[in-house]
Scaffold this active site. Structure first.
Site, PDB file in Angstrom:
ATOM      1  N   LYS A 158       0.849  -1.197   0.000  1.00 57.61           N
ATOM      2  CA  LYS A 158       0.000   0.000   0.000  1.00 57.61           C
ATOM      3  C   LYS A 158       0.883   1.246   0.000  1.00 57.61           C
ATOM      4  O   LYS A 158       1.917   1.285   0.689  1.00 57.61           O
ATOM      5  CB  LYS A 158      -0.901  -0.026   1.238  1.00 57.61           C
ATOM      6  CG  LYS A 158      -1.949   1.081   1.281  1.00 57.61           C
ATOM      7  CD  LYS A 158      -2.890   0.878   2.470  1.00 57.61           C
ATOM      8  CE  LYS A 158      -3.959   1.947   2.542  1.00 57.61           C
ATOM      9  NZ  LYS A 158      -4.888   1.746   3.683  1.00 57.61           N
TER      10      LYS A 158
ATOM     11  N   SER B 114      -9.786   1.729   2.632  1.00 58.32           N
ATOM     12  CA  SER B 114      -8.872   2.464   1.797  1.00 58.32           C
ATOM     13  C   SER B 114      -7.833   1.599   1.093  1.00 58.32           C
ATOM     14  O   SER B 114      -7.243   2.036   0.097  1.00 58.32           O
ATOM     15  CB  SER B 114      -8.150   3.522   2.619  1.00 58.32           C
ATOM     16  OG  SER B 114      -7.327   2.926   3.608  1.00 58.32           O
TER      17      SER B 114
ATOM     18  N   SER C 283     -10.050  -0.525   6.876  1.00 53.35           N
ATOM     19  CA  SER C 283      -9.420  -0.336   5.566  1.00 53.35           C
ATOM     20  C   SER C 283      -8.677  -1.545   5.010  1.00 53.35           C
ATOM     21  O   SER C 283      -8.254  -1.517   3.851  1.00 53.35           O
ATOM     22  CB  SER C 283      -8.458   0.852   5.617  1.00 53.35           C
ATOM     23  OG  SER C 283      -9.180   2.055   5.542  1.00 53.35           O
TER      24      SER C 283
END
Lengths: 92, 482
Positions: free
Chosen positions: B77, B152, B176
């Site tokens: 990420k 996210s 997330s």
């Protein structure tokens, strides 16, 4: 939420908005605060002791200097000059 | 070659010389080149570095010294710092930011000679549940390109689901990792707060943030957690509790295990297909010998407000560091120091980030602090107590991961209130610092994945991984359409 409050929060946040963005921010924040206001229905008090009584100083790392990153690496993402960050002039 | 391979299968293939680390890395890079134009999961692909890392991993494999993740190609990420590799947080603010150091999790993956394929998209500064607030790549769902992948960590989940990496790391502040794993039909683990170092994770809400794996199975999540967990000198909130083998309870015997059914998680707002699918999964556990205990969490209806007030308060403070001076976007504006800071922040942050900063400042401002932030902190304690009460009677809690399957792109993003409310299944886990894993438990009529979350008590990652694995062994997971 009033326009003046949004302007005040923007000032605290060091953010600027156009008039159009401000209108939108007032509408959004009014809606969001309405959702946040659900907590007004519950009677609850924060007890700092509950969170802090079991923090033990012995668990903290020792206060001693350790190697850090070289200056040139830390300046690589900034406008820099003579091993310093460059900022607009702040004194006459 | 099928690329739908678990970390375990990749390990076996590498160690048995079925394929080399370079070959498997190249296969992923080729697939990224071929289909990521449609999916838009990667912000940065590190092709040359990946192949060099694969060659280094191969030497270790050839020497018979493989670690569990040696030569495994992973996506990271884009809010996890990677030395020398662009780390944007999907924000214009960090568009050109190249970290001078590695996050601790990256050092730990590199110590095993894991291969970094690239950095994957996310909601800007991890604020969102759709990956549509990304300034660069608004990732799609591999099961249906007209829908969101969740967020996210939407890039991480979509890249795993579409076979664009062996596994990925995400971060979870209010769901997330778990919600995008649910939307994309893969498995995501949010560890106990403090289990994994946050050093080098770009801070959003420091008392909630936690890094964790997104992978094809609970077993893979355990293998990755084994690599990244543990104390870190650089993070004062990283626990000194010893790291366990998180794969030790795979295929857990569910006989006699007590599963909490908390009715509030199944009430209004949860789609029927989601509710029925999660209830059917609970029935599967009953068939394995587990007992179901009815429990209640009266404070759940206040959880969204408590979460958004605390998270935004912490975010408004954490994001004060972006001044355009030390790193990050620097405006071209002429003027005073203050003018430069205001212009840099206003140009660099997107709409959702600005909203959260405003909300955080409101919650912390004089005259409102006690009514909002103070009360939210009190609720945090109340929710923790309610969880503690449930874990006195039960071993695990099972809830839906999200109230719906992945929704259409642009469906919710103009309605922040609706977006926030959709997080009610996941946020209490962060509020109470607990570990939870989301795994696929069904598909709706359109073939979209449905996820369930298994929540454990503090530090019980091995138990929830074991329980998720027991279910996965009975469940046929479908591959994404893409």
């Amino acid at each position: 939420m009033e326009m003046d409050m949004v302007k005040y929060l923007a000032k605290l946040a060091k953010l600027s908005f156009t008039d159009e963005e401000l209108e939108k921010a007032v509408a959004d924040m009014t809606d969001i605060i309405d959702l946040m206001d659900t907590i007004k229905d519950i009677d609850v008090v924060y007890d700092a002791y509950k969170d802090n009584h079991n923090v033990y100083l012995a668990d903290l790392r020792k206060d001693e200097a350790m190697p850090s990153l070289p200056t040139e690496k830390l300046l690589a993402n900034a406008v820099n000059q003579e091993n310093c960050f460059v900022v607009p002039k702040v004194v006459e | 070659m099928s690329m739908d391979l678990t970390v375990k299968q990749l390990r076996d293939g590498l160690d048995s010389r079925e394929f080399s680390a370079r070959e498997i890395t190249q296969s992923y890079l080729d697939r990224i080149e071929k289909i990521d134009g449609q999916l838009e999961s990667y912000i940065t692909v590190t092709g040359e570095k990946a192949l060099a890392a694969a060659d280094k991993a191969q030497q270790r494999i050839d020497a018979g010294e493989s670690a569990p993740l040696t030569g495994i190609p992973m996506a990271i990420k884009d809010n996890i710092c990677t030395e020398g590799v662009l780390t944007t947080c999907a924000s214009r603010m960090l568009e050109n930011f190249v970290p001078p150091y590695n996050a601790t999790v990256m050092d730990r993956l590199e110590a095993q000679d894991t291969v970094l394929l690239g950095k994957v998209s996310m909601d800007e500064f991890a604020m969102g549940g759709s990956t549509q607030t990304s300034a660069f790549k608004k990732t799609k769902n591999p099961f249906d390109l007209t829908r969101v992948p969740g967020g996210s960590s939407g890039g991480s989940a979509a890249a795993v689901s579409a076979d664009l990496c062996g596994a990925a790391l995400g971060s979870d502040t209010g769901g997330s990792i778990r919600q995008p794993a649910s939307f994309c039909g893969v498995t995501g683990l949010k560890p106990t707060y403090g289990r994994v170092s946050r050093y080098g994770l770009v801070a959003f809400a420091s008392s909630f943030d936690q890094i964790g794996p997104i992978a094809r199975s609970a077993e893979d999540c355990g293998i990755i957690l084994n690599a990244i967990a543990g104390y870190d000198y650089h993070d004062g909130t990283a626990s000194k509790l010893p790291v366990e083998d998180y794969t030790a309870k795979l295929g857990m015997d569910m006989k006699g295990k007590k599963i909490a059914y908390v009715s509030e998680f199944f009430g209004e707002g949860v789609d029927d297909e989601v509710r029925n699918s999660v209830l059917a999964a609970i029935d599967s556990y009953k068939a394995m010998g587990a007992q179901v205990v009815e429990c209640s969490m009266p404070s759940l209806k206040y959880a969204i407000a408590a979460y958004y007030l605390i998270a935004s308060a912490e975010a408004s403070s954490n994001l004060a560091r972006y001044d355009g001076i030390k790193y990050g976007h620097r405006s071209e504006v002429e003027g005073s120091y203050n003018d430069l800071v205001i212009a840099s922040r206003s140009e660099g942050f997107g709409d959702e980030v600005k909203r959260r900063i405003l909300l955080g400042n409101y919650a912390l401002s004089s005259g409102y602090y006690d009514a909002y932030y103070g009360k939210a902190m009190g609720l945090r304690q109340r929710i923790r107590e309610e969880y503690a009460g449930i874990f006195e009677k039960c071993d695990l809690i099972i809830t839906p991961t999200a109230p719906s399957v992945a929704y259409g792109i642009n469906e919710n993003i103009h309605d922040p209130r609706k977006m926030y409310q959709a997080d009610f299944c996941t946020v209490t886990v962060n509020i109470a610092s607990l570990p939870a894993i989301s795994t696929t438990c069904g598909y709706n009529a359109d073939g979209m994945p449905i996820g369930m979350s298994i929540v454990g008590n503090m530090w019980k990652e091995a138990d929830i991984i074991g329980a998720a694995d027991a279910f996965e062994k009975t469940f046929v997971r479908r591959s994404a359409a893409l």
